[in-house]
Design a protein around this motif. Structure first.
Motif, PDB file in Angstrom:
ATOM      1  N   LEU A 296       0.810  -1.213   0.000  1.00  0.00           N
ATOM      2  CA  LEU A 296       0.000   0.000   0.000  1.00  0.00           C
ATOM      3  C   LEU A 296       0.849   1.270   0.000  1.00  0.00           C
ATOM      4  N   GLY A 297       2.159   1.124   0.233  1.00  0.00           N
ATOM      5  CA  GLY A 297       3.038   2.286   0.251  1.00  0.00           C
ATOM      6  C   GLY A 297       2.980   3.075   1.541  1.00  0.00           C
TER       7      GLY A 297
ATOM      8  N   PHE B  73      -9.171   3.171  -1.098  1.00  0.00           N
ATOM      9  CA  PHE B  73      -8.595   2.250  -0.110  1.00  0.00           C
ATOM     10  C   PHE B  73      -9.291   0.892  -0.188  1.00  0.00           C
ATOM     11  N   GLN B  74     -10.622   0.898  -0.272  1.00  0.00           N
ATOM     12  CA  GLN B  74     -11.358  -0.367  -0.333  1.00  0.00           C
ATOM     13  C   GLN B  74     -10.920  -1.189  -1.556  1.00  0.00           C
ATOM     14  N   GLN B  75     -10.788  -0.539  -2.694  1.00  0.00           N
ATOM     15  CA  GLN B  75     -10.387  -1.235  -3.915  1.00  0.00           C
ATOM     16  C   GLN B  75      -8.950  -1.729  -3.835  1.00  0.00           C
TER      17      GLN B  75
ATOM     18  N   LYS C  16      -0.986  11.998   5.947  1.00  0.00           N
ATOM     19  CA  LYS C  16      -0.346  11.154   4.927  1.00  0.00           C
ATOM     20  C   LYS C  16      -1.369  10.238   4.256  1.00  0.00           C
ATOM     21  N   LEU C  17      -2.291   9.681   5.045  1.00  0.00           N
ATOM     22  CA  LEU C  17      -3.294   8.778   4.491  1.00  0.00           C
ATOM     23  C   LEU C  17      -4.302   9.528   3.614  1.00  0.00           C
ATOM     24  N   VAL C  18      -4.604  10.785   3.957  1.00  0.00           N
ATOM     25  CA  VAL C  18      -5.459  11.614   3.102  1.00  0.00           C
ATOM     26  C   VAL C  18      -4.745  11.882   1.778  1.00  0.00           C
ATOM     27  N   ALA C  19      -3.464  12.220   1.850  1.00  0.00           N
ATOM     28  CA  ALA C  19      -2.690  12.504   0.633  1.00  0.00           C
ATOM     29  C   ALA C  19      -2.618  11.278  -0.279  1.00  0.00           C
ATOM     30  N   ALA C  20      -2.622  10.079   0.310  1.00  0.00           N
ATOM     31  CA  ALA C  20      -2.574   8.842  -0.474  1.00  0.00           C
ATOM     32  C   ALA C  20      -3.966   8.409  -0.949  1.00  0.00           C
ATOM     33  N   ASP C  21      -4.997   9.174  -0.597  1.00  0.00           N
ATOM     34  CA  ASP C  21      -6.388   8.886  -0.943  1.00  0.00           C
ATOM     35  C   ASP C  21      -6.881   7.580  -0.312  1.00  0.00           C
ATOM     36  N   TYR C  22      -6.384   7.264   0.894  1.00  0.00           N
ATOM     37  CA  TYR C  22      -6.867   6.093   1.622  1.00  0.00           C
ATOM     38  C   TYR C  22      -7.941   6.451   2.639  1.00  0.00           C
ATOM     39  N   VAL C  23      -7.909   7.689   3.144  1.00  0.00           N
ATOM     40  CA  VAL C  23      -8.943   8.156   4.070  1.00  0.00           C
ATOM     41  C   VAL C  23      -9.355   9.568   3.679  1.00  0.00           C
ATOM     42  N   ARG C  24     -10.521   9.972   4.203  1.00  0.00           N
ATOM     43  CA  ARG C  24     -10.987  11.340   4.026  1.00  0.00           C
ATOM     44  C   ARG C  24     -11.535  11.834   5.360  1.00  0.00           C
ATOM     45  N   ARG C  25     -11.449  13.141   5.542  1.00  0.00           N
ATOM     46  CA  ARG C  25     -12.023  13.782   6.722  1.00  0.00           C
ATOM     47  C   ARG C  25     -13.415  14.281   6.349  1.00  0.00           C
TER      48      ARG C  25
ATOM     49  N   LEU D  84      -5.034   2.577   9.350  1.00  0.00           N
ATOM     50  CA  LEU D  84      -6.041   2.313   8.319  1.00  0.00           C
ATOM     51  C   LEU D  84      -6.991   1.206   8.759  1.00  0.00           C
ATOM     52  N   ASP D  85      -6.449   0.170   9.357  1.00  0.00           N
ATOM     53  CA  ASP D  85      -7.260  -0.941   9.847  1.00  0.00           C
ATOM     54  C   ASP D  85      -8.266  -0.441  10.876  1.00  0.00           C
TER      55      ASP D  85
END
Length: 149
Positions: free
Chosen positions: A27-28, A96-98, A69-78, A37-38
Motif C-alpha cells: 500500500l506504500g 482504499f477499499q479497492q 499522509k493517508l489523506v494525501a494517499a487517498d486512503y482516508v478522508r475527513r 487504516l485498519d
C-alpha cells in the motif's frame, strides 16, 4: 508453555507481523499507518482523531501526521460533523477499499479452505482459544505500556 508451544507462538507472531508488513509495503505506507487504516476501516461510521489517539496511544499530533499522509494517499478522508463544524470523522475511501481488498483476499481464501477441515465444535474451541489469546495480549500490552513490571 511447552517448547513446541513457544516455537509455534513465535512463528505465528513472526508470520502475522511479516504479513502486515507486506500489506503495508504494497500500500506504500508504514506498518503503523497500515494499522491506523485498519482501525479506521473497522468503523464504517467513521472515527474521530481523539478516538484514534485513545485506541493507539499516539499523541494527537502523531495521529494528525499519519492521517494527513493517508489523506494525501487517498486512503482516508475527513468529513466534518454537521452538528459541530469544528469536529470531524475519518472514513476510508473507495480507493482504499479497492486497493486493500486484493491484499488480504488470498489469506481469507486459504483460511476458509483450512476451516473446511474442522467441525463446528472444533471451530468453536479454536475461536475460544484465539479470543483468550487476544485478551491476554490486550492485558499484557496495557501492563507494558503502563510501566508495570
Amino acid at each position: 508453555m511447552s517448547e513446541d508451544g513457544d516455537r509455534l507462538g513465535s512463528e505465528l507472531s513472526l508470520r502475522v507481523v511479516m504479513f502486515h508488513e507486506a500489506i503495508a509495503h504494497r500500500l506504500g505506507v508504514s506498518n503503523s499507518e497500515h494499522k491506523m487504516l485498519d482501525l479506521v476501516a473497522r468503523h464504517p461510521d467513521g472515527i474521530t482523531p481523539g478516538e484514534l489517539s485513545a485506541a493507539t496511544g499516539l499523541s494527537n499530533a502523531a495521529v494528525t501526521k499519519i492521517v494527513d499522509k493517508l489523506v494525501a494517499a487517498d486512503y482516508v478522508r475527513r468529513e466534518r460533523s454537521s452538528r459541530d463544524r469544528r469536529s470531524f470523522r475519518i472514513h476510508t475511501t473507495p480507493h482504499f477499499q479497492q486497493t486493500s481488498r486484493p491484499t488480504a483476499a488470498g489469506l481469507a481464501r486459504r483460511i476458509e479452505e483450512m476451516n473446511q477441515g474442522f467441525d463446528q465444535q472444533e471451530l468453536a474451541a479454536i475461536g475460544r482459544w484465539i479470543t483468550g489469546v487476544i485478551e491476554a495480549l490486550r492485558i499484557e500490552t496495557e501492563r507494558l505500556e503502563s510501566g508495570d513490571a
